[in-house]
Design a protein around this motif. Structure first.
Motif, PDB file in Angstrom:
ATOM      1  N   TRP A 166       4.010  51.281  32.260  1.00 35.64           N
ATOM      2  CA  TRP A 166       4.937  51.637  31.318  1.00 35.64           C
ATOM      3  C   TRP A 166       4.293  51.609  29.761  1.00 35.64           C
ATOM      4  O   TRP A 166       4.255  52.652  28.963  1.00 35.64           O
ATOM      5  N   ILE A 167       3.749  50.459  29.390  1.00 34.53           N
ATOM      6  CA  ILE A 167       3.178  50.269  28.289  1.00 34.53           C
ATOM      7  C   ILE A 167       2.073  51.313  27.866  1.00 34.53           C
ATOM      8  O   ILE A 167       1.738  51.816  26.999  1.00 34.53           O
ATOM      9  N   ALA A 168       1.278  51.335  28.953  1.00 35.51           N
ATOM     10  CA  ALA A 168       0.137  52.287  28.737  1.00 35.51           C
ATOM     11  C   ALA A 168       0.635  53.734  28.487  1.00 35.51           C
ATOM     12  O   ALA A 168       0.135  54.556  27.724  1.00 35.51           O
ATOM     13  N   TRP A 169       1.582  54.127  29.512  1.00 35.90           N
ATOM     14  CA  TRP A 169       2.094  55.613  29.091  1.00 35.90           C
ATOM     15  C   TRP A 169       2.854  55.692  27.783  1.00 35.90           C
ATOM     16  O   TRP A 169       2.408  56.720  27.296  1.00 35.90           O
ATOM     17  N   LEU A 170       3.567  54.692  27.519  1.00 39.00           N
ATOM     18  CA  LEU A 170       4.316  54.971  26.367  1.00 39.00           C
ATOM     19  C   LEU A 170       3.293  54.851  25.273  1.00 39.00           C
ATOM     20  O   LEU A 170       3.535  55.372  24.155  1.00 39.00           O
ATOM     21  N   GLY A 171       2.244  53.832  25.400  1.00 38.01           N
ATOM     22  CA  GLY A 171       1.444  53.789  24.198  1.00 38.01           C
ATOM     23  C   GLY A 171       0.589  55.051  23.827  1.00 38.01           C
ATOM     24  O   GLY A 171       0.003  55.174  22.845  1.00 38.01           O
ATOM     25  N   ALA A 172       0.668  56.034  24.693  1.00 35.44           N
ATOM     26  CA  ALA A 172       0.030  57.212  24.469  1.00 35.44           C
ATOM     27  C   ALA A 172       0.755  58.194  23.591  1.00 35.44           C
ATOM     28  O   ALA A 172       0.405  59.379  23.311  1.00 35.44           O
ATOM     29  N   LEU A 173       1.995  57.551  23.403  1.00 36.52           N
ATOM     30  CA  LEU A 173       2.892  58.656  22.454  1.00 36.52           C
ATOM     31  C   LEU A 173       3.099  57.976  21.358  1.00 36.52           C
ATOM     32  O   LEU A 173       2.897  56.848  20.799  1.00 36.52           O
ATOM     33  N   GLY A 174       3.526  58.779  20.101  1.00 36.99           N
ATOM     34  CA  GLY A 174       3.837  58.281  18.902  1.00 36.99           C
ATOM     35  C   GLY A 174       2.675  58.207  17.998  1.00 36.99           C
ATOM     36  O   GLY A 174       1.573  58.469  18.347  1.00 36.99           O
ATOM     37  N   PRO A 175       2.830  57.765  16.591  1.00 37.72           N
ATOM     38  CA  PRO A 175       1.934  57.980  15.509  1.00 37.72           C
ATOM     39  C   PRO A 175       0.577  57.094  15.799  1.00 37.72           C
ATOM     40  O   PRO A 175      -0.362  57.374  15.402  1.00 37.72           O
ATOM     41  N   LYS A 176       0.670  56.078  16.568  1.00 35.88           N
ATOM     42  CA  LYS A 176      -0.541  55.196  16.782  1.00 35.88           C
ATOM     43  C   LYS A 176      -0.683  55.508  18.201  1.00 35.88           C
ATOM     44  O   LYS A 176      -1.279  54.374  18.672  1.00 35.88           O
ATOM     45  N   SER A 177      -0.841  56.508  18.697  1.00 34.62           N
ATOM     46  CA  SER A 177      -1.077  56.612  20.244  1.00 34.62           C
ATOM     47  C   SER A 177      -2.327  56.393  20.443  1.00 34.62           C
ATOM     48  O   SER A 177      -3.201  56.532  19.596  1.00 34.62           O
ATOM     49  N   HIS A 178      -2.942  56.308  21.718  1.00 29.67           N
ATOM     50  CA  HIS A 178      -4.412  56.279  22.193  1.00 29.67           C
ATOM     51  C   HIS A 178      -4.344  56.993  23.410  1.00 29.67           C
ATOM     52  O   HIS A 178      -3.170  57.222  24.312  1.00 29.67           O
ATOM     53  N   LYS A 179      -5.536  57.622  23.897  1.00 35.28           N
ATOM     54  CA  LYS A 179      -5.739  58.222  24.849  1.00 35.28           C
ATOM     55  C   LYS A 179      -5.721  57.289  26.105  1.00 35.28           C
ATOM     56  O   LYS A 179      -6.586  56.481  25.919  1.00 35.28           O
ATOM     57  N   ILE A 180      -5.321  57.597  27.194  1.00 40.05           N
ATOM     58  CA  ILE A 180      -5.580  56.778  28.327  1.00 40.05           C
ATOM     59  C   ILE A 180      -6.637  57.231  29.325  1.00 40.05           C
ATOM     60  O   ILE A 180      -6.702  58.536  29.754  1.00 40.05           O
ATOM     61  N   THR A 181      -7.959  56.761  29.174  1.00 40.39           N
ATOM     62  CA  THR A 181      -8.890  57.242  29.886  1.00 40.39           C
ATOM     63  C   THR A 181      -8.805  57.016  31.482  1.00 40.39           C
ATOM     64  O   THR A 181      -7.952  56.453  31.780  1.00 40.39           O
ATOM     65  N   VAL A 182      -9.650  57.936  32.286  1.00 41.64           N
ATOM     66  CA  VAL A 182      -9.543  57.698  33.578  1.00 41.64           C
ATOM     67  C   VAL A 182      -9.883  56.256  34.104  1.00 41.64           C
ATOM     68  O   VAL A 182      -9.172  55.885  35.092  1.00 41.64           O
ATOM     69  N   ARG A 183     -10.896  55.897  33.451  1.00 36.38           N
ATOM     70  CA  ARG A 183     -11.426  54.419  33.526  1.00 36.38           C
ATOM     71  C   ARG A 183     -10.160  53.528  33.454  1.00 36.38           C
ATOM     72  O   ARG A 183      -9.958  52.571  34.630  1.00 36.38           O
ATOM     73  N   ALA A 184      -9.636  53.623  32.494  1.00 43.47           N
ATOM     74  CA  ALA A 184      -8.293  52.617  32.053  1.00 43.47           C
ATOM     75  C   ALA A 184      -7.301  52.964  33.326  1.00 43.47           C
ATOM     76  O   ALA A 184      -6.511  51.817  33.713  1.00 43.47           O
ATOM     77  N   MET A 185      -6.883  54.195  33.349  1.00 44.24           N
ATOM     78  CA  MET A 185      -5.923  54.521  34.530  1.00 44.24           C
ATOM     79  C   MET A 185      -6.220  54.002  35.989  1.00 44.24           C
ATOM     80  O   MET A 185      -5.486  53.153  36.672  1.00 44.24           O
ATOM     81  N   VAL A 186      -7.738  54.013  36.280  1.00 43.63           N
ATOM     82  CA  VAL A 186      -8.009  53.564  37.477  1.00 43.63           C
ATOM     83  C   VAL A 186      -7.837  51.751  37.534  1.00 43.63           C
ATOM     84  O   VAL A 186      -7.263  51.453  38.514  1.00 43.63           O
ATOM     85  N   GLY A 187      -8.325  51.200  36.365  1.00 46.24           N
ATOM     86  CA  GLY A 187      -8.066  49.687  36.267  1.00 46.24           C
ATOM     87  C   GLY A 187      -6.573  49.324  36.386  1.00 46.24           C
ATOM     88  O   GLY A 187      -6.291  48.330  36.907  1.00 46.24           O
TER      89      GLY A 187
END
Length: 196
Positions: free
Chosen positions: A10-31
């Motif tokens: 949840w944190i990773a998915w929601l962290g990809a939204l909003g003004p301070k968002s970050h991209k979730i890399t494939v490596r991070a999703m696998v991790g």
């Protein structure tokens, strides 16, 4: 533990939204998915199938989502107070509600003040709350949310190790394998690309 570990997703998915968002890399999703699988191995019952009431399990999932929403809202907020003051207010409000809830539920006559209980209370207040939450909120402002969320994978592994070291609990091959999978998953999420 497994339901609570979903908080990292949840944190990773929601962290990809909003003004301070970050991209979730494939490596991070696998991790992240590996970490969840590692926690599943770590907590899987040895002798019976998992059980539980669907309502309570749903409540755990909702609480994980609520934690993730609060995490991302805090990360995106521009507060005039620092993490120590923020956590002090959060702990005061949470403790007050728990105290009132315990009194209303009739728990007050069952309170027993014993030295070992007071030591545990002080330990949880200092290390489990004051230091841990202050570090967590500081990290939220300085690290991507998917990295910070890996605490949900590390906590069950540390709890299993402490149970083994301090309480004499046994760790089977599945639990040891689960800890190794958690370690690999967290490494994939947190290590810089050149080291992973």
């Amino acid at each position: 533990a497994l339901l609570a570990a979903g908080t990292a997703l949840w944190i990773a998915w929601l962290g990809a939204l909003g003004p301070k968002s970050h991209k979730i890399t494939v490596r991070a999703m696998v991790g992240l998915l590996l970490g969840l699988a590692g926690v599943a191995l770590l907590v899987w019952p040895r002798k019976s199938a998992p059980s539980g009431h669907f309502g309570w399990q749903s409540l755990m999932l909702i609480s994980g989502l609520s934690w993730a929403i609060g995490t991302v809202v805090y990360r995106n907020a521009a507060l005039s107070i620092g993490p120590v003051a923020f956590n002090a207010v959060m702990m005061l409000l949470g403790g007050t509600w728990l105290l009132l809830g315990g009194i209303v539920a009739g728990e007050a006559p069952r309170w027993a003040w014993q030295p070992i209980g007071l030591v545990a209370l002080v330990y949880l207040a200092v290390f489990g709350s004051a230091l841990a939450y202050t570090a967590y909120t500081w990290l939220l402002k300085h690290s991507p949310a998917d990295r910070v969320g890996t605490f949900a994978y590390v906590n069950p592994a540390i709890a299993a190790l402490l149970g083994w070291a301090a309480l004499g609990e046994t760790l089977g091959p599945t639990q040891i394998g689960g800890m190794l999978v958690v370690l690999v998953g967290v490494a994939l999420v947190t290590l810089p690309s050149r080291l992973a």
